[in-house]
Write a protein that holds these residues in place. Structure first.
Motif, PDB file in Angstrom:
ATOM      1  N   ARG A   1       3.075   0.983   3.582  1.00 40.74           N
ATOM      2  CA  ARG A   1       2.803   2.321   3.058  1.00 40.74           C
ATOM      3  C   ARG A   1       4.116   3.035   2.743  1.00 40.74           C
ATOM      4  NH1 ARG A   1      -1.461   6.856   4.347  1.00 40.74           N
ATOM      5  NH2 ARG A   1      -2.732   4.989   4.409  1.00 40.74           N
ATOM      6  N   GLU A   2       5.067   2.976   3.672  1.00 37.69           N
ATOM      7  CA  GLU A   2       6.373   3.617   3.427  1.00 37.69           C
ATOM      8  C   GLU A   2       6.976   3.111   2.123  1.00 37.69           C
ATOM      9  OE1 GLU A   2      10.031   4.419   5.849  1.00 37.69           O
ATOM     10  OE2 GLU A   2       8.688   3.877   7.482  1.00 37.69           O
ATOM     11  N   PHE A   3       6.964   1.799   1.959  1.00 37.97           N
ATOM     12  CA  PHE A   3       7.534   1.182   0.761  1.00 37.97           C
ATOM     13  C   PHE A   3       6.754   1.608  -0.478  1.00 37.97           C
ATOM     14  CE2 PHE A   3       7.847  -2.178  -2.385  1.00 37.97           C
ATOM     15  CZ  PHE A   3       9.194  -2.507  -2.373  1.00 37.97           C
ATOM     16  N   ARG A   4       5.439   1.543  -0.385  1.00 37.99           N
ATOM     17  CA  ARG A   4       4.607   1.826  -1.552  1.00 37.99           C
ATOM     18  C   ARG A   4       4.757   3.266  -2.026  1.00 37.99           C
ATOM     19  NH1 ARG A   4      -2.017   2.100  -1.845  1.00 37.99           N
ATOM     20  NH2 ARG A   4      -2.090   2.737  -4.051  1.00 37.99           N
ATOM     21  N   VAL A   5       4.767   4.214  -1.094  1.00 39.02           N
ATOM     22  CA  VAL A   5       4.854   5.616  -1.482  1.00 39.02           C
ATOM     23  C   VAL A   5       6.182   5.896  -2.182  1.00 39.02           C
ATOM     24  CG1 VAL A   5       5.029   7.975  -0.592  1.00 39.02           C
ATOM     25  CG2 VAL A   5       3.229   6.455   0.244  1.00 39.02           C
ATOM     26  N   GLN A   6       7.277   5.402  -1.617  1.00 39.95           N
ATOM     27  CA  GLN A   6       8.574   5.648  -2.240  1.00 39.95           C
ATOM     28  C   GLN A   6       8.701   4.942  -3.590  1.00 39.95           C
ATOM     29  OE1 GLN A   6      11.999   5.939   0.874  1.00 39.95           O
ATOM     30  NE2 GLN A   6      10.393   4.702   1.801  1.00 39.95           N
ATOM     31  N   ALA A   7       8.184   3.709  -3.680  1.00 37.95           N
ATOM     32  CA  ALA A   7       8.214   2.994  -4.957  1.00 37.95           C
ATOM     33  C   ALA A   7       7.404   3.743  -6.015  1.00 37.95           C
ATOM     34  CB  ALA A   7       7.687   1.576  -4.775  1.00 37.95           C
ATOM     35  N   ALA A   8       6.267   4.306  -5.601  1.00 40.62           N
ATOM     36  CA  ALA A   8       5.419   5.026  -6.546  1.00 40.62           C
ATOM     37  C   ALA A   8       6.085   6.298  -7.049  1.00 40.62           C
ATOM     38  CB  ALA A   8       4.084   5.363  -5.883  1.00 40.62           C
TER      39      ALA A   8
ATOM     40  N   VAL B   1      14.784  12.205  -0.160  1.00 40.39           N
ATOM     41  CA  VAL B   1      13.930  12.469   0.995  1.00 40.39           C
ATOM     42  C   VAL B   1      13.660  11.129   1.665  1.00 40.39           C
ATOM     43  CG1 VAL B   1      11.722  13.381   1.788  1.00 40.39           C
ATOM     44  CG2 VAL B   1      12.878  14.440  -0.172  1.00 40.39           C
ATOM     45  N   LEU B   2      13.876  11.068   2.973  1.00 39.62           N
ATOM     46  CA  LEU B   2      13.783   9.816   3.716  1.00 39.62           C
ATOM     47  C   LEU B   2      12.689   9.894   4.788  1.00 39.62           C
ATOM     48  CD1 LEU B   2      17.633   9.307   4.182  1.00 39.62           C
ATOM     49  CD2 LEU B   2      16.179   8.251   2.439  1.00 39.62           C
ATOM     50  N   ASP B   3      12.487   8.766   5.471  1.00 32.84           N
ATOM     51  CA  ASP B   3      11.568   8.663   6.618  1.00 32.84           C
ATOM     52  C   ASP B   3      10.127   9.030   6.255  1.00 32.84           C
ATOM     53  OD1 ASP B   3      13.802   7.940   7.962  1.00 32.84           O
ATOM     54  OD2 ASP B   3      13.782   9.557   9.417  1.00 32.84           O
ATOM     55  N   TRP B   4       9.490   8.140   5.520  1.00 37.09           N
ATOM     56  CA  TRP B   4       8.136   8.368   5.010  1.00 37.09           C
ATOM     57  C   TRP B   4       7.062   7.701   5.873  1.00 37.09           C
ATOM     58  CZ3 TRP B   4       7.074  11.249   0.556  1.00 37.09           C
ATOM     59  CH2 TRP B   4       8.206  11.677  -0.167  1.00 37.09           C
ATOM     60  N   GLU B   5       7.342   7.433   7.126  1.00 40.05           N
ATOM     61  CA  GLU B   5       6.416   6.654   7.945  1.00 40.05           C
ATOM     62  C   GLU B   5       5.095   7.372   8.207  1.00 40.05           C
ATOM     63  OE1 GLU B   5       7.689   6.554  12.341  1.00 40.05           O
ATOM     64  OE2 GLU B   5       9.533   6.995  11.254  1.00 40.05           O
ATOM     65  N   LEU B   6       5.060   8.691   8.090  1.00 40.02           N
ATOM     66  CA  LEU B   6       3.823   9.453   8.323  1.00 40.02           C
ATOM     67  C   LEU B   6       3.189   9.940   7.030  1.00 40.02           C
ATOM     68  CD1 LEU B   6       4.957  11.588  11.403  1.00 40.02           C
ATOM     69  CD2 LEU B   6       3.692   9.428  11.396  1.00 40.02           C
ATOM     70  N   SER B   7       3.618   9.406   5.904  1.00 43.17           N
ATOM     71  CA  SER B   7       3.116   9.878   4.619  1.00 43.17           C
ATOM     72  C   SER B   7       1.631   9.567   4.448  1.00 43.17           C
ATOM     73  CB  SER B   7       3.923   9.265   3.475  1.00 43.17           C
ATOM     74  OG  SER B   7       3.876   7.851   3.516  1.00 43.17           O
ATOM     75  N   ALA B   8       0.982  10.401   3.653  1.00 44.48           N
ATOM     76  CA  ALA B   8      -0.460  10.253   3.415  1.00 44.48           C
ATOM     77  C   ALA B   8      -0.814  11.049   2.172  1.00 44.48           C
ATOM     78  CB  ALA B   8      -1.254  10.771   4.617  1.00 44.48           C
ATOM     79  N   VAL B   9      -2.044  10.919   1.744  1.00 43.53           N
ATOM     80  CA  VAL B   9      -2.589  11.799   0.719  1.00 43.53           C
ATOM     81  C   VAL B   9      -3.536  12.758   1.428  1.00 43.53           C
ATOM     82  CG1 VAL B   9      -4.115  11.942  -1.278  1.00 43.53           C
ATOM     83  CG2 VAL B   9      -2.319  10.209  -1.210  1.00 43.53           C
ATOM     84  N   GLY B  10      -3.240  14.033   1.323  1.00 45.62           N
ATOM     85  CA  GLY B  10      -4.027  15.018   2.046  1.00 45.62           C
ATOM     86  C   GLY B  10      -3.656  16.422   1.628  1.00 45.62           C
TER      87      GLY B  10
END
Length: 335
Positions: free
Chosen positions: A67-74, A222-231
């Motif tokens: 998820r971390e990788f995917r969100v930043q790549a997107a 912006v770094l550290d996306w481990e808690l990222s979500a869509v919300g």
């Protein structure tokens, strides 16, 4: 025990993946990252950063590298400042857990009071406003426009978050501060109507933002996306304000001091909100709810740190009880 970032195994994987030619890799542990491990990887003309879950104590759903990788790549090319992703490895057989590589960026962090105090007034002010604008830029990106629409879940984000943190509080078994039980009930009774969906960072604060080395008022990534979500994106705004205000001041009292207090030129909370609104063009209804919820989450996290301690002494118990009680009081006074 397998090395969490074994350079030999990493180099073999990188060669098999076509990322590395001849030569070896050198791996150096970096500071930073709330819980995931972060390393600098060099060799073969490359300069990367590796992110992976902790070697011990990782929760099954708390360290989602994909998820971390995917969100930043997107987000690449969206206007949101992020590092360039290199490759994701989902095979735990390589390093003991999934991991990913991203390009290493040259930048600076405003994470020490002495460094923040040394910033020129114009730089400090612009750095703070840039922090709010970068968050606004993120929240202005429709998830579906960058291929992240499927991350939205059927259950409303705030209800899901409240259920999660009530569960965390119940598992901690922390009976010394009953005020927090009341605050969680009150939050549950006051959940705002579902608003717009956005990409939520999940831990947005000054410590997770890199600034340009040649222009420390401009956000580099912006770094550290481990808690990222869509919300609900206002959850990020509430958290930023909680860290910027009394809760952050309390938590950082013994960590070198509260960063927003270190330089009088840094913008106040109202200026942060104004910069955010100017960037998104969206109103901020029920902002007190989101800030109160963020402070309650910080209180639960502090209580959890005591619960995870192997044999906490009496002084630590008293200190944690006092901290959680003061955070509950701050949450009560918010809004």
């Amino acid at each position: 025990m397998k090395d969490p970032a074994d350079p030999v195994r990493l180099a073999a994987w990188a060669r098999d993946a076509g990322l590395l030619g001849a030569g070896d890799l050198t791996v150096t542990r970096l500071s930073g990252g709330a819980s995931n491990l972060t390393y600098r990887v060099t060799g073969g003309g490359h300069d990367w950063v590796l992110r992976r879950p902790p070697a011990f104590g990782a929760l099954p759903t708390a360290h989602d590298m994909a998820r971390e990788f995917r969100v930043q790549a997107a987000l690449a090319g969206s206007g949101v400042p992020v590092a360039a992703m290199v490759a994701l490895c989902g095979d735990p057989g390589v390093l003991g857990a999934p991991f990913y590589l991203m390009e290493r960026l040259d930048g600076v962090f405003h994470t020490r009071s002495a460094d923040v105090a040394a910033l020129a007034p114009t730089v400090a002010r612009e750095a703070g406003l840039a922090l709010a604008r970068a968050l606004g830029t993120l929240h202005a990106v429709p998830p579906s426009a960058v291929g992240l629409g499927d991350l939205a879940r059927p259950e409303p984000y705030l209800e899901r978050q409240l259920r999660r943190w009530r569960g965390q509080w119940d598992r901690v078994g922390f009976d010394e501060v009953p005020e927090l039980d009341r605050l969680l009930r009150e939050l549950g009774d006051a959940v705002p109507a579902s608003g717009r969906l956005g990409i939520v960072h999940g831990d947005y604060n000054l410590g997770n933002v890199m600034y340009r080395a040649d222009d420390p008022a401009r956000v580099r990534a912006v770094l550290d996306w481990e808690l990222s979500a869509v919300g609900d994106p206002l959850a990020d705004v509430g958290q930023l304000l909680a860290y910027w205000g009394a809760a952050g001041r309390l938590l950082n009292a013994h960590r070198g001091g509260h960063l927003p207090d270190a330089n009088a030129a840094l913008p106040g909370r109202d200026e942060l909100v104004e910069a955010y609104v100017e960037t998104t063009g969206a109103p901020l209804p029920d902002l007190a709810f989101y800030e109160r919820f963020a402070v309650v989450k910080l209180a639960v996290i502090c209580a959890g740190s005591l619960a995870r301690a192997a044999a906490p002494d009496r002084e630590r118990v008293e200190r944690t009880v006092g901290l959680v009680a003061r955070l509950a009081a701050i949450a009560d006074a918010t809004g």
